[in-house]
Scaffold this active site. Sequence first.
Site, mmCIF file in Angstrom:
data_model
loop_
_atom_site.group_PDB
_atom_site.id
_atom_site.type_symbol
_atom_site.label_atom_id
_atom_site.label_comp_id
_atom_site.label_asym_id
_atom_site.label_seq_id
_atom_site.Cartn_x
_atom_site.Cartn_y
_atom_site.Cartn_z
ATOM 1 C CG HIS A 72 -8.420 58.677 51.911
ATOM 2 N ND1 HIS A 72 -8.280 57.386 52.369
ATOM 3 C CD2 HIS A 72 -9.455 58.641 51.016
ATOM 4 C CE1 HIS A 72 -9.191 56.609 51.801
ATOM 5 N NE2 HIS A 72 -9.890 57.343 50.965
ATOM 6 C CG ASP B 79 -10.920 56.258 43.482
ATOM 7 O OD1 ASP B 79 -10.700 55.593 44.516
ATOM 8 O OD2 ASP B 79 -11.813 55.983 42.669
ATOM 9 N N GLY B 80 -7.969 55.689 44.711
ATOM 10 C CA GLY B 80 -6.840 54.774 44.683
ATOM 11 C C GLY B 80 -6.027 54.770 45.967
ATOM 12 C CG ASN B 81 -6.599 57.727 48.820
ATOM 13 O OD1 ASN B 81 -5.609 58.432 48.910
ATOM 14 N ND2 ASN B 81 -7.742 58.173 48.306
ATOM 15 N N GLY B 82 -6.635 53.174 48.998
ATOM 16 C CA GLY B 82 -6.465 51.848 49.578
ATOM 17 C C GLY B 82 -5.500 51.001 48.780
ATOM 18 N NE ARG B 83 -8.000 49.622 42.766
ATOM 19 C CZ ARG B 83 -9.248 50.055 42.938
ATOM 20 N NH1 ARG B 83 -9.488 51.121 43.685
ATOM 21 N NH2 ARG B 83 -10.263 49.424 42.367
ATOM 22 C CB SER B 84 -1.802 54.127 46.999
ATOM 23 O OG SER B 84 -2.149 54.551 45.704
ATOM 24 C CB ALA B 85 -2.655 52.272 51.868
ATOM 25 N NE ARG B 86 -5.718 46.945 49.436
ATOM 26 C CZ ARG B 86 -6.746 47.793 49.530
ATOM 27 N NH1 ARG B 86 -7.125 48.251 50.715
ATOM 28 N NH2 ARG B 86 -7.401 48.189 48.448
#
Length: 259
Positions: free
Chosen positions: A184, A188-195
């Site tokens: 993380h 912000d934007g961690n989930g979007r980046s991971a996917r």
Amino acid sequence: MDLQILSTALLDAYLEKTPRDLLQRFSALEDAEISTPEFSFYTSVASVFSSKIEGECMELDSYVKHKKYGLSFQPDYTKKIDDLYTAYIFAQNNVLNEANTKVAHQHLSKHLITADWQGQYRNQNMYVTTDDGKIEYVAAEPHEVKNEVSYFFSDVETLLNRNLSLQEVFYFSAMIHLVFVKIHPWADGNGRSARLLEKWFMAEKLGAKAWFLQSEKMYYNNHQTYYVNLRRLGLEYSQLDYSKALPFLLMLPNTLNHQ
């Protein structure tokens, strides 16, 4: 395999459980007829559903009309998804490395956080909370982030330079997704980046067909399972148990059963 942070402990068990027809199903992927040189349907799918996982309310049909045909909506309705679409297009035209990941984050976080944190690692504590305010995950501590990300991208580079089977590519793509979201590193934007990183790595190894895989849509359609599988590893970054990651890792190849 000499990796520092991307675990290989579950690889043998993973290989036993992946569908036997994975190559056949992956090879059958192709772009949508609606796509044009100026508009990518599956990039729209990825951008919409990755954003919907984070609570955005845009519907795919509306976004396709906006992106392909220029139908106007209120800017607040489309801008975060437009930013993520731009990040996907950037990834499709650039190599995967730390510097380019920062640029992709600058694109996707344009309307998420202030400019001084776009493409910059956080220096504050980070918690993931439930809708009622309960802490469900404590991310890597601020002083750990730089080193953990360094280990992460060192492993990514190692894997990009290794010959991997199709099943191994799926395994490490999902592991990249999982480890990045657990670090993380952004405000912000961690989930979007991971996917995005999951699919970016897959495309680097397997070619453009990877961008046609509707993994983000599958994660959204099964978002309760997605979050349960993320939580299996534990509450705190320092105590994560990657031996419990197999259900999460197997979600990616199962995308081909839904597509």
